[in-house]
Design an enzyme around this catalytic site. Sequence first.
Site, PDB file in Angstrom:
ATOM      1  N   ASN A 290      58.252  20.117  23.895  1.00 11.62           N
ATOM      2  CA  ASN A 290      58.677  21.076  22.869  1.00 11.62           C
ATOM      3  C   ASN A 290      60.199  21.139  22.843  1.00 11.62           C
ATOM      4  O   ASN A 290      60.857  20.870  23.859  1.00 11.62           O
ATOM      5  CB  ASN A 290      58.120  22.464  23.193  1.00 11.62           C
ATOM      6  CG  ASN A 290      58.445  23.489  22.118  1.00 11.62           C
ATOM      7  OD1 ASN A 290      58.373  23.194  20.923  1.00 11.62           O
ATOM      8  ND2 ASN A 290      58.817  24.690  22.524  1.00 11.62           N
TER       9      ASN A 290
ATOM     10  N   HIS B 142      63.132  23.975  21.956  1.00  9.32           N
ATOM     11  CA  HIS B 142      63.282  25.413  21.728  1.00  9.32           C
ATOM     12  C   HIS B 142      64.762  25.731  21.544  1.00  9.32           C
ATOM     13  O   HIS B 142      65.591  25.290  22.336  1.00  9.32           O
ATOM     14  CB  HIS B 142      62.732  26.194  22.935  1.00  9.32           C
ATOM     15  CG  HIS B 142      62.877  27.672  22.773  1.00  9.32           C
ATOM     16  ND1 HIS B 142      62.033  28.404  21.966  1.00  9.32           N
ATOM     17  CD2 HIS B 142      63.779  28.545  23.279  1.00  9.32           C
ATOM     18  CE1 HIS B 142      62.420  29.669  21.984  1.00  9.32           C
ATOM     19  NE2 HIS B 142      63.466  29.784  22.773  1.00  9.32           N
TER      20      HIS B 142
ATOM     21  N   SER C   6      66.948  23.484  24.094  1.00 13.61           N
ATOM     22  CA  SER C   6      66.327  22.910  25.293  1.00 13.61           C
ATOM     23  C   SER C   6      65.091  22.106  24.916  1.00 13.61           C
ATOM     24  O   SER C   6      64.274  22.565  24.116  1.00 13.61           O
ATOM     25  CB  SER C   6      65.854  24.019  26.246  1.00 13.61           C
ATOM     26  OG  SER C   6      66.876  24.951  26.538  1.00 13.61           O
TER      27      SER C   6
ATOM     28  N   ASP D 299      57.398  28.868  26.191  1.00 11.49           N
ATOM     29  CA  ASP D 299      58.773  28.373  26.327  1.00 11.49           C
ATOM     30  C   ASP D 299      59.224  28.360  27.785  1.00 11.49           C
ATOM     31  O   ASP D 299      60.424  28.474  28.081  1.00 11.49           O
ATOM     32  CB  ASP D 299      59.747  29.200  25.468  1.00 11.49           C
ATOM     33  CG  ASP D 299      59.386  29.148  23.994  1.00 11.49           C
ATOM     34  OD1 ASP D 299      58.960  28.081  23.523  1.00 11.49           O
ATOM     35  OD2 ASP D 299      59.517  30.184  23.310  1.00 11.49           O
TER      36      ASP D 299
HETATM   37  C1  GRF Z   1      64.011  23.836  15.460  1.00 14.17           C
HETATM   38  O1  GRF Z   1      65.242  24.458  15.452  1.00 14.17           O
HETATM   39  C2  GRF Z   1      63.348  23.981  16.803  1.00 14.17           C
HETATM   40  O2  GRF Z   1      64.224  24.273  17.823  1.00 14.17           O
HETATM   41  C3  GRF Z   1      62.431  25.159  16.626  1.00 14.17           C
HETATM   42  O3  GRF Z   1      62.053  25.153  15.284  1.00 14.17           O
HETATM   43  C4  GRF Z   1      63.028  24.481  14.504  1.00 14.17           C
HETATM   44  C5  GRF Z   1      62.301  23.492  13.664  1.00 14.17           C
HETATM   45  O4  GRF Z   1      63.060  23.000  12.604  1.00 14.17           O
HETATM   46  N1  GRF Z   1      61.348  25.056  17.571  1.00 14.17           N
HETATM   47  P1  GRF Z   1      62.534  21.724  11.805  1.00 14.17           P
HETATM   48  O5  GRF Z   1      61.139  22.083  11.248  1.00 14.17           O
HETATM   49  O6  GRF Z   1      62.465  20.575  12.748  1.00 14.17           O
HETATM   50  O7  GRF Z   1      63.509  21.518  10.693  1.00 14.17           O
END
Ligand code: GRF
Length: 212
Positions: free
Chosen positions: A107, A109, A136, A145
């Site tokens: 993931n 985050h 991260s 997370d």
């Molecule tokens: C990213 O900023 C990620 O960190 C978070 O959700 C956002 C997703 O953006 N988990 P995208 O859909 O990849 O444009």
Amino acid sequence: MKRIVVLVSGAGSNLQVLIDACQQGRIAAKLVAVFSNKADAYALERAQSAGIPADSLDAKAFTDRASFDAALAQAIDAYQPDLVVLAGYMRILSPEFVKHYAGRMLNIHPSLLPKYPGLHTHRQAIENQDEVHGTSVHFVTEQLDGGPVILQAKVPVFAEDNIEELQARVQTQEYNIYPLVVSWFVDGRLIMRDGQAVLDGQTLPEQGYAAD
Ligand code: GRF
């Protein structure tokens, strides 16, 4: 060739970066499918444009989280992935789902974990007048997370920043670190062992590789 399934809910800008990295050979893997819990996620269009099978599951069609996740896992496993990548997938995962993909699900985050798990990370960084914020990449465990961090990227927070500006700065870094970490996994350099991230045989510290 390793096989990757990506889960999304939204715009899919991280998905796009992963698509590009696979096409350019920076990740030696094939994106075999994309699944969303939102039928209108723009990420699904990105996948289709790249010729990747893309589908969505509607949580309203299921009685509970466990049955939704079981159906999702069945759909994912039909593609026999080596790795499941969460790229803006905005749904809590059931413990069974997490266990099923233990050590093979990543993931990203948008905070410097363990700071700010959950939602509204950019707002919190601004409200708390943090000087540094970031993103991260971590292995997914049952703790939200909370899985072992593999790599972080830091960005400065300026006094005049609004949420959109800070988010854009963070996302620029996400586009650098996520393909890199995925490539480490695909190349067999990165594993999860005893609940810790291990890169090239070295257990990574709490804040991941190259923490300063
Ligand atoms: C990213 O900023 C990620 O960190 C978070 O959700 C956002 C997703 O953006 N988990 P995208 O859909 O990849 O444009």
